[in-house]
Design an enzyme around this catalytic site. Structure first.
Site, mmCIF file in Angstrom:
data_model
loop_
_atom_site.group_PDB
_atom_site.id
_atom_site.type_symbol
_atom_site.label_atom_id
_atom_site.label_comp_id
_atom_site.label_asym_id
_atom_site.label_seq_id
_atom_site.Cartn_x
_atom_site.Cartn_y
_atom_site.Cartn_z
ATOM 1 N N SER A 41 0.826 -1.207 0.000
ATOM 2 C CA SER A 41 0.000 0.000 0.000
ATOM 3 C C SER A 41 0.861 1.259 0.000
ATOM 4 O O SER A 41 1.714 1.440 0.870
ATOM 5 C CB SER A 41 -0.918 0.019 1.224
ATOM 6 O OG SER A 41 -1.844 -1.030 1.170
ATOM 7 N N HIS A 72 -3.213 0.977 -4.597
ATOM 8 C CA HIS A 72 -2.712 -0.105 -5.437
ATOM 9 C C HIS A 72 -3.165 0.166 -6.876
ATOM 10 O O HIS A 72 -4.349 0.060 -7.192
ATOM 11 C CB HIS A 72 -3.257 -1.459 -4.967
ATOM 12 C CG HIS A 72 -2.724 -1.891 -3.636
ATOM 13 N ND1 HIS A 72 -1.846 -2.939 -3.497
ATOM 14 C CD2 HIS A 72 -2.943 -1.410 -2.389
ATOM 15 C CE1 HIS A 72 -1.551 -3.080 -2.220
ATOM 16 N NE2 HIS A 72 -2.215 -2.163 -1.518
ATOM 17 N N HIS A 94 -5.340 -9.382 -2.009
ATOM 18 C CA HIS A 94 -5.506 -9.732 -0.598
ATOM 19 C C HIS A 94 -6.686 -10.687 -0.413
ATOM 20 O O HIS A 94 -7.651 -10.650 -1.173
ATOM 21 C CB HIS A 94 -5.772 -8.479 0.247
ATOM 22 C CG HIS A 94 -4.770 -7.391 0.105
ATOM 23 N ND1 HIS A 94 -4.778 -6.499 -0.956
ATOM 24 C CD2 HIS A 94 -3.714 -7.035 0.883
ATOM 25 C CE1 HIS A 94 -3.772 -5.640 -0.811
ATOM 26 N NE2 HIS A 94 -3.114 -5.946 0.282
ATOM 27 N N TYR A 96 -8.850 -10.400 1.907
ATOM 28 C CA TYR A 96 -10.046 -9.657 2.307
ATOM 29 C C TYR A 96 -10.795 -9.040 1.131
ATOM 30 O O TYR A 96 -11.929 -8.581 1.285
ATOM 31 C CB TYR A 96 -9.714 -8.594 3.355
ATOM 32 C CG TYR A 96 -8.768 -7.497 2.894
ATOM 33 C CD1 TYR A 96 -9.175 -6.498 2.019
ATOM 34 C CD2 TYR A 96 -7.467 -7.454 3.380
ATOM 35 C CE1 TYR A 96 -8.314 -5.494 1.621
ATOM 36 C CE2 TYR A 96 -6.589 -6.456 2.984
ATOM 37 C CZ TYR A 96 -7.014 -5.480 2.109
ATOM 38 O OH TYR A 96 -6.157 -4.483 1.723
ATOM 39 N N GLU A 97 -10.176 -9.029 -0.043
ATOM 40 C CA GLU A 97 -10.877 -8.554 -1.242
ATOM 41 C C GLU A 97 -11.817 -9.624 -1.802
ATOM 42 O O GLU A 97 -12.576 -9.361 -2.734
ATOM 43 C CB GLU A 97 -9.875 -8.157 -2.320
ATOM 44 C CG GLU A 97 -9.008 -6.968 -1.964
ATOM 45 C CD GLU A 97 -7.978 -6.675 -3.033
ATOM 46 O OE1 GLU A 97 -8.312 -5.960 -4.000
ATOM 47 O OE2 GLU A 97 -6.841 -7.174 -2.913
ATOM 48 N N ALA A 124 3.030 -2.281 3.814
ATOM 49 C CA ALA A 124 2.807 -1.309 4.881
ATOM 50 C C ALA A 124 2.332 -2.087 6.099
ATOM 51 O O ALA A 124 1.479 -2.963 5.984
ATOM 52 C CB ALA A 124 1.762 -0.290 4.452
ATOM 53 N N MET A 227 -1.624 -7.323 6.477
ATOM 54 C CA MET A 227 -2.681 -8.170 5.925
ATOM 55 C C MET A 227 -2.265 -8.846 4.617
ATOM 56 O O MET A 227 -3.114 -9.146 3.779
ATOM 57 C CB MET A 227 -3.944 -7.330 5.695
ATOM 58 C CG MET A 227 -4.430 -6.594 6.927
ATOM 59 S SD MET A 227 -5.776 -5.430 6.537
ATOM 60 C CE MET A 227 -5.896 -4.521 8.075
ATOM 61 N N SER A 228 -0.972 -9.079 4.434
ATOM 62 C CA SER A 228 -0.500 -9.624 3.159
ATOM 63 C C SER A 228 0.820 -10.356 3.345
ATOM 64 O O SER A 228 1.195 -10.710 4.464
ATOM 65 C CB SER A 228 -0.312 -8.473 2.146
ATOM 66 O OG SER A 228 0.749 -7.626 2.564
ATOM 67 N N ASN A 251 2.161 2.979 11.033
ATOM 68 C CA ASN A 251 1.330 3.369 12.176
ATOM 69 C C ASN A 251 1.732 2.563 13.396
ATOM 70 O O ASN A 251 2.394 1.526 13.290
ATOM 71 C CB ASN A 251 -0.158 3.134 11.880
ATOM 72 C CG ASN A 251 -0.473 1.668 11.600
ATOM 73 O OD1 ASN A 251 -0.219 1.178 10.492
ATOM 74 N ND2 ASN A 251 -1.002 0.969 12.585
ATOM 75 N N HIS A 265 -6.556 4.106 6.818
ATOM 76 C CA HIS A 265 -5.809 3.782 5.604
ATOM 77 C C HIS A 265 -5.150 5.021 4.992
ATOM 78 O O HIS A 265 -4.069 4.933 4.408
ATOM 79 C CB HIS A 265 -6.735 3.116 4.582
ATOM 80 C CG HIS A 265 -6.021 2.488 3.435
ATOM 81 N ND1 HIS A 265 -5.103 1.470 3.589
ATOM 82 C CD2 HIS A 265 -6.067 2.737 2.088
ATOM 83 C CE1 HIS A 265 -4.627 1.116 2.404
ATOM 84 N NE2 HIS A 265 -5.190 1.870 1.480
#
Length: 304
Positions: A41, A72, A94, A96-97, A124, A227-228, A251, A265
């Protein structure tokens, strides 16, 4: 009762589908990449350093899913970087997509068929370790693949022996030599104070972690969470690619109920923009100085 047409459930991705994508790309570009870079990201600017570019939207490539996440771009960029041929994913896929893990990791096996030897994965991530701050760069020395621990593994289903063994070892999947080289480069760039090695944990997303989850990760020895990355590294290791991974810390993961901070995000993307030049320099120098087994620019037949 009348007869019914029962369609069998398809497990995984067929080898011919990877081959079809690879052959299509070979027919569209003369570049034969040795290095593949997956941009996380806000890190798609890594592709900007490539010279003599050929680029293809994911929607045009047979078999490729499409990225739906802000930050992306959703295209594959081929080009030259410091004398080596590279392919860069501007945007990854991902879980979650809604993509299957077979589709999430689909490009990695296509890269193998194109002749790629080394995979660079970037992401990220949120800092779990107390000493990691937003803007720091963490070289991934190991990962905890939480989806994989509960059976959500991209290697589930019949094994494709043309790519690798049924039970691949994951210890040492992040190349120690490349991490050492990256640390040397950081010192020469004067940014060694931004760098450290650590353990990355993958969670499914798309929600950021609860405080209780953050505390659990901290107790388990996790340094950064995202998440990846882990599924792509599993597939890369399975098919024999050398892997280098880095996390841009965007973060702080909240671990206290008294902490008023939260993450969004847009903040993640902003830190990516702030560190874009440093990351581009680091990856460019890493590619320039890494050793490649194949002859640069030579023709190779990587049909599996």
């Amino acid at each position: 009762m009348g007869s019914r047409d029962v369609t069998p459930v398809k497990l995984g991705v067929l080898h011919d589908e990877y081959q079809q994508s690879a052959e299509w790309l070979k027919s569209q570009t003369k570049h034969r990449p040795q290095v593949a870079i997956i941009c996380g990201s806000g890190l798609g600017m890594l592709a900007d350093a490539l010279k003599c570019q050929d680029s293809f939207p994911y929607a045009d490539i047979p078999g490729f899913p499409q990225s739906t996440v802000q930050g992306h771009a959703g295209r594959l960029v081929f080009g030259e970087l410091k004398g080596k041929t590279c392919v860069c994913m501007q945007g990854r896929f991902h879980m979650y997509e809604g993509h299957s893990l077979g589709k999430t990791t689909f490009p990695v096996r296509v890269f193998k068929l194109l002749g790629v030897e080394t995979l660079i994965v970037t992401n990220a991530a949120g800092s779990v370790a107390d000493g990691l701050r937003p803007g720091d760069i963490m070289l991934i020395k190991d990962h905890v693949n939480f989806p994989g621990l509960v059976g959500l593994n991209p290697l589930s289903g019949p094994n494709d022996d043309k790519f690798g063994p049924r039970f691949p070892a994951m210890s040492g999947c992040y190349d120690k030599g490349l991490r050492s080289l990256a640390l040397d480069i950081a010192k020469q760039m004067g940014v060694a104070d931004l760098m450290r090695e650590g353990v990355y944990a993958m969670v499914g997303g798309p929600t950021f972690e609860t405080i209780a989850e953050a505390r659990l990760l901290h107790r388990l020895g996790v340094d950064a969470v995202g998440m990846s990355t882990a599924p792509e590294v599993v597939i890369a290791t399975h098919c024999g690619l050398r892997v280098f991974g880095l996390s841009l810390i965007t973060n702080k993961v909240v671990k206290s109920y008294e902490d008023p901070d939260s993450v969004d995000h847009q903040g993640v993307l902003e830190v990516g923009r702030q560190r874009s030049h440093t990351l581009q320099q680091l990856v460019t120098q890493l590619v320039a100085r890494m050793e490649i087994n194949n002859n640069i620019g030579g023709s190779r037949d990587n049909t599996l």
